[in-house]
Enzyme design. Structure first.
Site, PDB file in Angstrom:
ATOM      1  N   ARG A  26     -34.749  20.862  63.288  1.00  0.00           N
ATOM      2  CA  ARG A  26     -33.757  21.729  62.648  1.00  0.00           C
ATOM      3  C   ARG A  26     -32.470  21.841  63.459  1.00  0.00           C
ATOM      4  O   ARG A  26     -31.463  22.355  62.961  1.00  0.00           O
ATOM      5  CB  ARG A  26     -34.354  23.120  62.399  1.00  0.00           C
ATOM      6  CG  ARG A  26     -35.333  23.149  61.237  1.00  0.00           C
ATOM      7  CD  ARG A  26     -35.745  24.554  60.904  1.00  0.00           C
ATOM      8  NE  ARG A  26     -36.678  25.099  61.874  1.00  0.00           N
ATOM      9  CZ  ARG A  26     -37.021  26.383  61.946  1.00  0.00           C
ATOM     10  NH1 ARG A  26     -36.474  27.257  61.106  1.00  0.00           N
ATOM     11  NH2 ARG A  26     -37.885  26.796  62.847  1.00  0.00           N
ATOM     12  N   ASN A  58     -46.618  39.738  70.040  1.00  0.00           N
ATOM     13  CA  ASN A  58     -46.897  38.642  70.955  1.00  0.00           C
ATOM     14  C   ASN A  58     -45.634  37.824  71.215  1.00  0.00           C
ATOM     15  O   ASN A  58     -45.022  37.285  70.299  1.00  0.00           O
ATOM     16  CB  ASN A  58     -47.986  37.738  70.359  1.00  0.00           C
ATOM     17  CG  ASN A  58     -48.282  36.532  71.230  1.00  0.00           C
ATOM     18  OD1 ASN A  58     -48.111  36.576  72.444  1.00  0.00           O
ATOM     19  ND2 ASN A  58     -48.730  35.459  70.604  1.00  0.00           N
TER      20      ASN A  58
END
Length: 444
Positions: free
Chosen positions: A18, A172
């Site tokens: 990307r 996380n």
């Protein structure tokens, strides 16, 4: 903690499609240093005795950076998850380090303080440490579930979380630490029984808890775990890094007149009582000593500005430049690979390249050192206390002695001795009545 050995594993095998680039994702720069370089620097600073970088086959652009950091490169031949990636460096875990930290090559804002706190948690008895953060918007992140004593019980992915678990903001951050002696035992028991058929490092928390081992969370700021997937992410990380560095410079005694317009490199060193005006850009390798002043719209790379030096506005200093104490480089001047002596002045519209300028020498406006003959660069030596008149060209290699005087408009091709006057220009000739004759010819 200093007595404990440490190994860092950096996951850098992501293709970064990307980013739409021929570069490996982790080689895109923040503050003039590849993202991977920032993580390697943090690893060294936290005391890593050994560093393993997990790369994709064919990502040759990483090799030089990793080697320069005394790291080792391992290849993940297939992308089968984070645990699979760590195991690509299996041979590096023999003998195991006391502490093993698993970092990501595309999270360049991680701080040494955070990594040190993770190591301390391992030294205090934890077997697995997970870096968490309090998310402004936790949507999409894995939630960290802890008990009343703060021990980590599980990492719950968004799709598996209950309604109450989704309200948890402690998420996380991906970075993990392990007690080295038990690392392979845990990793070898991670399976790929999931929708993607991948081996997830986060499953280590479940395995450790099943074994009755202590797993804990160390919390960091959200920015520290910010990853880069697209160019907009890279720009956001750059902004955060620059703001951190600006705040540090001001806290250490520098004045930034318009902080948001000053851009530092990863290794810029700024002393106390330095004044930096708006729109100044630093490239790598710049040291600015106490009391120097950099005026607006300057670009500086690979240069050392000594105490009291004044630069700009609109000046460019290129690599190999040293500006002496109280020396002055003025507007629209370019200095490259040159030493400018104490109190010397290069005030206006001059190019000084591959040269040395002695103390208290004055370089007049429009002076250039002609340092390139089409094949090689040559050096110009200008002594102390000399005066170089405006619009002079100094054709290297050439030496101008101490207290010499170069007449304005001269082209100097030969050495000039101490205290001599050098004049190298055509003699002026005035022709009386010339304009009348010229205009008469035009009418005819």
């Amino acid at each position: 903690m200093n007595a404990r050995s440490c190994q860092v594993v950096i996951l850098a095998a992501g293709e970064g499609t990307r980013m739409n680039s021929s570069l490996s994702k982790v080689m895109h720069e923040v503050a003039g240093l590849p993202m991977l370089g920032h993580v390697l620097t943090a690893a060294k600073a936290v005391g890593a005795n050994r560093t393993a970088v997990i790369s994709a086959p064919g990502a040759d652009d990483l090799a030089g950076l990793v080697a320069a950091a005394a790291g080792e490169t391992f290849f993940q031949d297939r992308r089968l998850g984070t645990a699979h990636a760590v195991l690509a460096a299996r041979s590096a875990f023999n003998p195991p380090a006391d502490d093993v930290l698993v970092l990501f090559g595309d999270t360049p804002l991680i701080t040494v303080d955070t990594l040190a706190r993770m190591r301390k948690a391992l030294a205090d008895g934890a077997v697995v440490v997970v870096l968490g953060f309090s998310a402004s918007d936790p949507t999409g992140y894995g939630r960290l579930l802890t008990d009343d004593n703060g021990a980590l019980q599980a990492i719950r992915e968004q799709k598996d979380a209950t309604e109450s678990e989704r309200r948890i903001r402690l998420c996380n951050g991906g970075v993990m630490g392990f007690r080295g002696g038990g690392l392979l035992s845990i990793l070898d028991r991670i399976d790929n029984d999931n929708a993607k058929g991948e081996y997830y490092l986060t499953d280590a928390v479940r395995i450790a808890n099943e074994d009755g081992l202590l797993t804990v969370v160390v919390e960091a700021g959200e920015d520290e775990v910010r990853g880069v997937n697209i160019r907009a992410d890279l720009a956001a990380v750059e902004r955060i890094w620059q703001d951190r560095r600006r705040q540090m410079a001001m806290a250490q005694g520098a004045t930034l007149v318009a902080p948001e317009t000053v851009h530092f490199a990863h290794d810029t060193i700024i002393g106390r009582d330095v004044v930096i005006e708006p729109n100044v850009v630093f490239g790598p390798g710049v040291v600015v000593d106490d009391g120097a002043r950099i005026n607006a719209f300057c670009q500086i790379a690979g240069a050392h500005l000594h105490s009291g030096a004044q630069i700009g506005p609109f000046a460019r200093l290129r690599p190999g430049t040293a500006i002496g104490e109280n020396a002055k480089i003025g507007n629209f001047c370019e200095i490259k690979n040159a030493d400018i002596g104490t109190g010397a002045k290069v005030n206006h519209l001059s190019y000084i390249g591959d040269a040395s300028v002695g103390a208290a020498t004055n370089i007049g406006a429009g002076t250039i050192t002609c340092n390139y003959d089409g094949r090689a660069k040559h050096r110009t030596e200008i002594g102390a206390g000399s005066f170089v008149g405006s619009n002079s060209a100094l054709v290297a290699p050439v030496r101008i002695g101490d207290e010499a005087y170069i007449a304005s408009g001269s082209v100097i091709t030969e050495d000039v001795e101490d205290r001599a006057l050098a004049v190298a220009r055509g003699r002026q000739v005035n022709k009386a009545g010339w304009m009348e004759r010229f205009r008469s010819r035009q009418r005819d």
